[in-house]
Motif scaffolding. Structure first.
Motif, short mmCIF file in Angstrom:
data_model
loop_
_atom_site.label_atom_id
_atom_site.label_comp_id
_atom_site.label_asym_id
_atom_site.label_seq_id
_atom_site.Cartn_x
_atom_site.Cartn_y
_atom_site.Cartn_z
N ASP A 69 34.16 -1.17 -18.60
CA ASP A 69 34.46 -2.55 -18.99
C ASP A 69 33.32 -3.44 -18.52
O ASP A 69 33.26 -3.85 -17.36
CB ASP A 69 35.80 -2.97 -18.37
CG ASP A 69 36.26 -4.34 -18.83
OD1 ASP A 69 35.53 -4.97 -19.61
OD2 ASP A 69 37.34 -4.78 -18.42
N ASP A 71 31.50 -6.76 -18.23
CA ASP A 71 31.99 -8.14 -18.26
C ASP A 71 30.89 -9.16 -18.53
O ASP A 71 31.05 -10.33 -18.21
CB ASP A 71 32.69 -8.45 -16.93
CG ASP A 71 33.60 -9.67 -17.04
OD1 ASP A 71 34.13 -9.91 -18.14
OD2 ASP A 71 33.76 -10.39 -16.04
N SER A 100 34.63 -7.16 -26.53
CA SER A 100 35.83 -7.55 -25.79
C SER A 100 36.53 -8.75 -26.41
O SER A 100 37.68 -9.02 -26.09
CB SER A 100 35.46 -7.86 -24.33
OG SER A 100 34.78 -9.11 -24.25
N LYS A 103 33.15 -12.13 -23.93
CA LYS A 103 31.78 -12.12 -23.39
C LYS A 103 31.26 -10.75 -22.99
O LYS A 103 30.21 -10.65 -22.33
CB LYS A 103 31.71 -13.04 -22.17
CG LYS A 103 32.67 -12.66 -21.06
CD LYS A 103 32.56 -13.59 -19.87
CE LYS A 103 33.54 -13.20 -18.76
NZ LYS A 103 33.40 -14.07 -17.57
N GLY A 104 31.95 -9.69 -23.32
CA GLY A 104 31.52 -8.39 -22.86
C GLY A 104 31.85 -7.27 -23.83
O GLY A 104 32.21 -7.50 -24.99
N HIS A 106 33.45 -2.95 -24.16
CA HIS A 106 34.10 -1.76 -23.62
C HIS A 106 33.37 -0.55 -24.18
O HIS A 106 33.35 -0.34 -25.39
CB HIS A 106 35.58 -1.72 -24.04
CG HIS A 106 36.39 -2.85 -23.49
ND1 HIS A 106 37.66 -3.15 -23.96
CD2 HIS A 106 36.13 -3.75 -22.51
CE1 HIS A 106 38.13 -4.19 -23.30
NE2 HIS A 106 37.21 -4.58 -22.41
N ASP A 141 31.11 -5.69 -9.81
CA ASP A 141 32.34 -6.10 -10.48
C ASP A 141 32.14 -6.36 -11.96
O ASP A 141 33.12 -6.52 -12.70
CB ASP A 141 32.90 -7.37 -9.82
CG ASP A 141 33.45 -7.10 -8.43
OD1 ASP A 141 33.73 -5.92 -8.12
OD2 ASP A 141 33.59 -8.05 -7.64
N LYS A 142 30.89 -6.40 -12.41
CA LYS A 142 30.62 -6.64 -13.83
C LYS A 142 30.77 -5.38 -14.67
O LYS A 142 30.73 -5.45 -15.90
CB LYS A 142 29.22 -7.23 -14.00
CG LYS A 142 29.03 -8.58 -13.33
CD LYS A 142 30.02 -9.61 -13.85
CE LYS A 142 29.81 -10.97 -13.20
NZ LYS A 142 30.81 -11.97 -13.67
N GLU A 144 33.53 -2.47 -14.72
CA GLU A 144 34.77 -2.00 -14.12
C GLU A 144 35.28 -0.73 -14.79
O GLU A 144 34.95 -0.44 -15.94
CB GLU A 144 35.84 -3.10 -14.19
CG GLU A 144 35.50 -4.30 -13.33
CD GLU A 144 36.66 -5.26 -13.23
OE1 GLU A 144 37.07 -5.57 -12.10
OE2 GLU A 144 37.17 -5.69 -14.28
N SER A 277 42.42 -9.72 -8.91
CA SER A 277 43.23 -8.74 -9.64
C SER A 277 44.31 -8.17 -8.74
O SER A 277 45.46 -8.01 -9.15
CB SER A 277 42.34 -7.62 -10.17
OG SER A 277 43.12 -6.58 -10.71
#
Length: 366
Positions: A69, A71, A100, A103-104, A106, A141-142, A144, A277
């Motif tokens: 994922d 981000d 997504s 902005k990202g 998968h 974290d960008k 995941e 989260s």
């Protein structure tokens, strides 16, 4: 022209769904609601018809696919994921990327059969570690790991309702240039990678722990004592299975609510969930607990969850492994925090934590 929705839905179900007993639905404001009910085929039809937007979890033990994922809208990061996957033996024909909706992206690899969830995480850890070596300026974290037993993943080919622009809010699969492939039929041509092939690939991979991913480099044995002040690893008699059961089945007796929330916060941090989260997951979990097992109003429970998550993440407390089984340990400061709660909780909480809190000096890394 697109095929009948039911044909597309069947393919989506075969690629994605291992857990039917819970799902997420996206609200019109872009937020998500966790639903502990069965995901049925009609919901997938509604998703593909863009009347609703649903997301899925994987099972506690098994998953049919892995999704990176991403981000951020970075073509370079997506290409690096492809590059690393290719290097370990996964051909681009088995890698599929979808937008997504905001902005990202998968980046997915689907398996011909289910594999163990820990094996999928091992694959994610290695690939993310390598990609973050290439893009050292990007926070971990960008990128995941999905799917997860505790975090929902929005299904592709539906609408991301957070984005109100009808020209860009459909989560289409994309081509090599990350341009949308505006047809539902694309999913029908997806070929999962053979399960024996993916198992063999993962078996060859070195183990990369999640804390190494955040540092973008391996931790040498000689560095462990220096690193111990930054990450507190605690050995616990709890197994991952027991914590997963606690998460799935909830509390079953009075006086265990606070202890359970603390255990789950540590468990979620160990699984590399972000702080926000973790808090959202625990709030949803608390809302679903049976009233007969706790008396504290939910609003107070939510405040306690915020304090618990703050404590666990600020100290980066995670689960460790070891042959000696001990109870979860916390520091003296944690005990002082606990004593801010009403006296009726002190006896239960102290019985669990005091003994080991005084003994904890330094603990081993996984």
């Amino acid at each position: 022209m697109d095929n009948d929705i039911s044909v597309i839905a069947k393919k989506m179900k075969n690629l994605f769904v291992t857990e039917r007993k819970k799902y997420i639905i996206q609200n019109e404001d872009g937020s998500y609601t966790w639903i502990n009910k069965n995901l049925n085929d009609e919901m997938i039809d509604l998703h593909l018809g863009r009347k609703r937007t649903y997301g899925i979890f994987c099972g506690a033990e098994l998953t049919k696919f892995i999704s990176f994922d991403v981000d951020i809208p970075s073509k370079e990061v997506v290409q690096s994921i492809y590059q690393v996957l290719n290097q370990i033996g996964i051909s681009s024909e088995f890698i599929h990327t979808s937008w997504s909706g905001t902005k990202g992206y998968h980046v997915d690899v689907y398996f011909s059969s289910t594999i163990g969830y820990p094996k999928m995480v091992q694959l994610y850890n290695y690939v993310a570690y390598k990609v973050l070596q290439i893009h050292s300026d990007i926070d971990k974290d960008k990128i995941e790991c999905r799917p997860s037993p505790t975090q929902g993943l929005k299904l592709p080919l539906g609408i991301n309702r957070k984005n109100k622009d009808e020209k860009s809010n459909i989560c289409w699969y994309v081509n090599d240039e990350l341009k949308p492939i505006e047809t539902l039929d694309y999913i029908l041509n997806i070929k999962p990678i053979d399960i024996n092939q993916i198992r063999a690939i993962i078996k060859r991979l070195p183990t990369i722990e999640s804390e190494n991913i955040s540092k973008h480099k391996p931790i040498a044995k000689t560095d462990l004592s220096k690193s111990a002040s930054h990450n507190k690893k605690i050995k616990t008699g709890e197994t991952l299975s027991s914590l997963e059961n606690l998460f799935k089945n909830g509390i079953r007796q009075k006086g265990t609510r606070h202890k359970s929330l603390l255990k789950l916060a540590i468990w979620l941090n160990t699984r590399n969930h972000r702080r926000e989260s973790c808090e959202e997951i625990l709030r949803n979990w608390m809302r679903n607990q049976k009233k007969e097992y706790y008396d504290t109003p939910l609003e107070i429970c939510y405040k306690e969850i915020s304090r618990i998550v703050e404590g666990v993440y600020s100290k980066n407390i995670v689960l460790g492994k070891g042959k000696t089984k001990t109870k979860i340990a916390v520091s003296r400061n944690d005990l002082l925090t606990i004593h801010q709660y009403p006296k009726k909780f002190h006896k239960t909480i102290n019985a669990i934590f005091i003994q080991n809190a005084l003994q904890m000096k330094m603990v081993n890394f996984i």
